[in-house]
Design a protein around this motif. Structure first.
Motif, PDB file in Angstrom:
ATOM      1  N   HIS A 111       0.858  -1.176   0.000  1.00 47.74           N
ATOM      2  CA  HIS A 111       0.000   0.000   0.000  1.00 47.74           C
ATOM      3  C   HIS A 111       0.899   1.233   0.000  1.00 47.74           C
ATOM      4  N   GLY A 113       1.341   5.364  -0.362  1.00 46.77           N
ATOM      5  CA  GLY A 113       0.612   6.617  -0.251  1.00 46.77           C
ATOM      6  C   GLY A 113      -0.775   6.393   0.299  1.00 46.77           C
ATOM      7  N   SER A 114      -1.732   7.207  -0.168  1.00 42.20           N
ATOM      8  CA  SER A 114      -3.084   7.145   0.384  1.00 42.20           C
ATOM      9  C   SER A 114      -4.014   6.211  -0.374  1.00 42.20           C
ATOM     10  N   SER A 115      -3.646   5.801  -1.602  1.00 40.44           N
ATOM     11  CA  SER A 115      -4.625   5.039  -2.386  1.00 40.44           C
ATOM     12  C   SER A 115      -4.047   3.935  -3.270  1.00 40.44           C
ATOM     13  N   ARG A 153       5.148   7.218   2.373  1.00 43.11           N
ATOM     14  CA  ARG A 153       4.367   6.380   3.284  1.00 43.11           C
ATOM     15  C   ARG A 153       4.011   5.064   2.594  1.00 43.11           C
ATOM     16  N   SER A 154       4.142   3.967   3.344  1.00 49.45           N
ATOM     17  CA  SER A 154       3.805   2.661   2.768  1.00 49.45           C
ATOM     18  C   SER A 154       3.666   1.622   3.876  1.00 49.45           C
ATOM     19  N   SER A 172       6.138   4.978   7.821  1.00 46.67           N
ATOM     20  CA  SER A 172       4.969   5.683   8.352  1.00 46.67           C
ATOM     21  C   SER A 172       4.981   7.168   8.047  1.00 46.67           C
TER      22      SER A 172
END
Length: 231
Positions: A111, A113-115, A153-154, A172
């Protein structure tokens, strides 16, 4: 597989085996490696066929997002990588789970980033052997490893059999796993060895700058491979 490529991957696989066998978990008392320790663990070499080789042994992620259907409370995934100039746009991403018994790693969802979610399922034709814990290697674009190394982020969900998975943080935004630092040094070595320029992910700063790589150049090539699909 062509004979020369098989030799190159075989040589790199043996290097990975030697590194992996010394990476078994020792529990929560395990000393966190320093950046200099990780940098020194990047291995470079040349195969009998003349292909250039780069590898980093697996290092820990951060187990902070919960774990499901596990046999132990301290089974934290580790991630490493290797590369050969015989397949310059592809890396071999190795994922393992120390202390896991009775099953192996079947895949992972990263995962970013955010999407963005990237499913890794394409097992490499060369796998680690005689390791101290279950490990599986997957063929992925080198640019994905670069994004994982430098992305802000991941987190990863590692699948270990039917209805079993482990969630772990990779980066994070405030804390970065040792696996991230290992991949960053790995990418630096691959870039210097191959002479490629960085992708946008590598130029994004953060860990890249913290490691003192801000003036370096990374990779911009690399195609997608079957078995790894954004979702």
């Amino acid at each position: 597989m062509k004979p020369r490529l098989a030799v190159a991957l075989g040589a790199l696989g043996m290097a990975g085996v030697l590194a992996l066998t010394g990476c078994a978990s020792s529990g929560k008392s395990e000393k966190k490696p320093s950046a200099n320790d990780i940098a020194a663990q990047v291995k470079e070499g040349v195969s009998e066929s003349g292909a250039k080789l780069v590898s980093i042994r697996p290092h820990r992620t951060i187990c902070s997002q919960g774990q499901h259907n596990l046999q132990s409370s301290y089974q934290c995934p580790v991630i490493g990588a290797d590369w050969t100039s015989a397949r310059s746009g592809i890396a071999r991403l190795t994922i393992g789970v120390p202390d896991l018994t009775g099953t192996g790693v079947t895949g992972a969802d990263f995962h970013l980033g955010s999407s963005e979610v990237v499913r890794v399922r394409n097992k490499s034709s060369v796998q680690p052997t005689e390791t101290a814990y279950p490990t599986t290697s997957f063929d992925v674009p080198l640019t994905f490893v670069e994004k994982l190394a430098y992305g802000p982020r991941s987190w990863v969900r590692v699948y270990t059999g039917a209805e079993r998975h482990i969630d772990a943080t990779v980066n994070s935004g405030e804390d970065t796993a040792a696996a991230v630092e290992g991949l960053a040094y790995f990418m630096k070595s691959v870039d210097q060895t191959s002479g490629r320029t960085p992708s946008d992910a590598a130029m994004g700063g953060g860990l890249f700058d913290r490691l003192g790589l801000g003036d370096e150049r990374g990779s911009r090539d690399g195609k997608g491979v079957e078995g790894m699909h954004p979702r």
